[in-house]
Design an enzyme around this catalytic site. Sequence first.
Site, PDB file in Angstrom:
ATOM      1  CG  HIS A 128      -2.092   0.929   0.993  1.00 47.64           C
ATOM      2  ND1 HIS A 128      -2.026   2.261   1.311  1.00 47.64           N
ATOM      3  CD2 HIS A 128      -3.303   0.713   0.428  1.00 47.64           C
ATOM      4  CE1 HIS A 128      -3.180   2.833   0.952  1.00 47.64           C
ATOM      5  NE2 HIS A 128      -3.961   1.909   0.425  1.00 47.64           N
ATOM      6  N   PRO A 129       0.545   2.220  -0.866  1.00 43.33           N
ATOM      7  CG  PRO A 129      -0.339   3.465  -2.635  1.00 43.33           C
ATOM      8  CD  PRO A 129      -0.579   2.236  -1.804  1.00 43.33           C
ATOM      9  CB  CYS A 130      -0.844   5.168   2.880  1.00 39.83           C
ATOM     10  SG  CYS A 130      -0.413   3.787   3.923  1.00 39.83           S
ATOM     11  NE  ARG A 131       2.814   6.351   7.630  1.00 36.45           N
ATOM     12  CZ  ARG A 131       3.252   7.196   8.552  1.00 36.45           C
ATOM     13  NH1 ARG A 131       4.276   7.986   8.304  1.00 36.45           N
ATOM     14  NH2 ARG A 131       2.643   7.262   9.707  1.00 36.45           N
TER      15      ARG A 131
END
Lengths: 349, 313
Positions: free
Chosen positions: B256-259
């Site tokens: 997941h790219p949120c960070r």
Amino acid sequence: MSSFKGNDGPETSSGRDEGEATLKFATWQSAVDEGFWHRLASLKLDTLQLAEHPIPVTGFFAPCSHPQVSSHVQLLLESLDNGQSRNNPADLLGNRNRVPISGMLYNTNTLEGFYSLDKQLLLKNTAQQIWHDIQSGRAAEDSRLLNRFLMISHADLKSWNFFYWFAFPAIKLPIPATSAPPKIASEVFDGNEGAGVLSACNHWRSVTPTMTHPFFLLHISVSGLVQAKPLSEWESVKLEGGKVIAAFYDPCHLPNNPGWPLRNLLAFAAIYWHVHTLQVICYRERRGQADLKQCIVFDVIIPQLPDWSDMSNVPEAIGWELNAFRKVGPRSVNLSSSMDPYKLASAAA
Amino acid sequence: MAFTQRLHEAFKGAVERMTSHRTVSAFKEKGVLTPDEFILAGDNLVSKCPTWSWEAGDPNKRRPYFPANKQYLITRNVPCLRRAASIEEEYEAVGGEVLLDDEDDGGWLATHGALCGNKGEEDNLPSMDTTETPDRQEIRIINAYAGGNEEDVIPDMADFEEADNIVETDAATLQPPYLVANEPDDDNILRTRTYDISITYDKYYQTPRVWLTGYNEARMLLRPELVLQDVSQDHAHKTVTIEDHPHLAGKHASVHPCRHSAVMKKIIDVLMSRGVEPEVDKYLFLFLKFVASVIPTIEYDYTMDFDLGGSHH
């Protein structure tokens, strides 16, 4: 010339024997991406419906690029394009990781139909096509014709079970070819010659259209110049003198065995070039670049063949892939979790 | 899929549809990319690591801000010789992994913390050395067909084998037909899983995003849940989730790219503090290096044996 079959020890270590032994080929492997099944399902619902005619299909492969893993023939969404979609074929050109291999898909309406297809006949017909392409010289002009596959399938669009079976037809020489254990290419071609072979291969693999032609010649001229040439230039490079080595994109990673595509190349060499000895380099890569430490070289001896100029004398062929349990039989995949509208709806609720 | 995750996906989708894409570079300031910079970095990856290529993908899923033939990047048939989960047991045996402070470091793990020694501020900057290949370990075959349960697999296989009479005897066929990293004795057939790894551009987070498509030892599609065995266990189900791929059919595991931008920003800051001026076309090399801590046993190619930035020191 009689072939000498090695004893029944472990095949991969046949290299221990210094003498000639039957050349054993690692089979092709198939891999089907989910996109292919989605495209087949929509093609079946929207276009084919109950039609069962064979459908042209394109698989893709690349030469082996990892010392521990063979590459395989992969079927993707684009495999069923048939030039009908908006995908410009030019988009697929120039992708060195997608060497096309053409196939024919027989999709049946019922599981019973799938069972009752005459698989021996289908295989034989495809092999016959390869054999004709060799005889007629078409394969010399377009080496891609030597790699072909066929696939039978049944798409059960109620349970979202897909049954399928691949065959990679290879012409079987009446007496198997033999070879001494292979040598590592970096030991066969050293110094300038090695550098020349490397750069000729890298060039062949990086420019359009040669990059998608999986069989070629390496010509080392008397003065030491190395060039990659199409199969059709066999006669002319022979006249020039020097050394000629047949090369093919090898999907196999094994240190002592060539991959399946060499079988039809040997048939081609025997039928079209009428040769009984052939030096072959199994072209392999490391990190996407030609690597002579991974490539292996065989000095192959091809036994005397019967007279195949008589068109009725069609050679035997083999090539049905074993299933996941390494048995003779089909594979199946269930995609209800991504295709079944009921499951999708309940997963979204 | 958790409800909150789906809600977020819906929100993200709506935002992506309504907003235009980033056009001003904020690579050094925020660790993010514009679509043009993604293409630039992708072109560089493809030219330096030719096992990667651009793909056009499904024409119906095309993003208008990318050229038709450069929608996403992919590298296929990447071996994964052992499960990440099994490696972690070994790390635990020598002292366990170090979970970096969540606030500062986005919860990324120093995967090799216990083995590579300490520590300090730069520890979440992945080492620029080539990750050492772990010793090979035997993996047993898992009958992992995509979707479905064991019981609905191959209903009529037995009949079929009876019914069929294909016998191909051939002295020139190598048995077994597919190989085999280390063949252990008898029936415990060792095979190698492989992965297709793709990188898409996430418009919402303005960063690349990594997707994993697994194949089992017989080259059959792996259920995405089983892909999580090849993800560092602290990331499985947290930073690695199973979602619809923007260009490919079906569900795939994804980091997941949120960070991503925060981690990339940190890496860029460390480079700059060392006097290296990072160049945007090297973004994906840095990015793939840090992704390696999430999928430590998948041996994809991100080799960078050239200068990281433009400056010399």
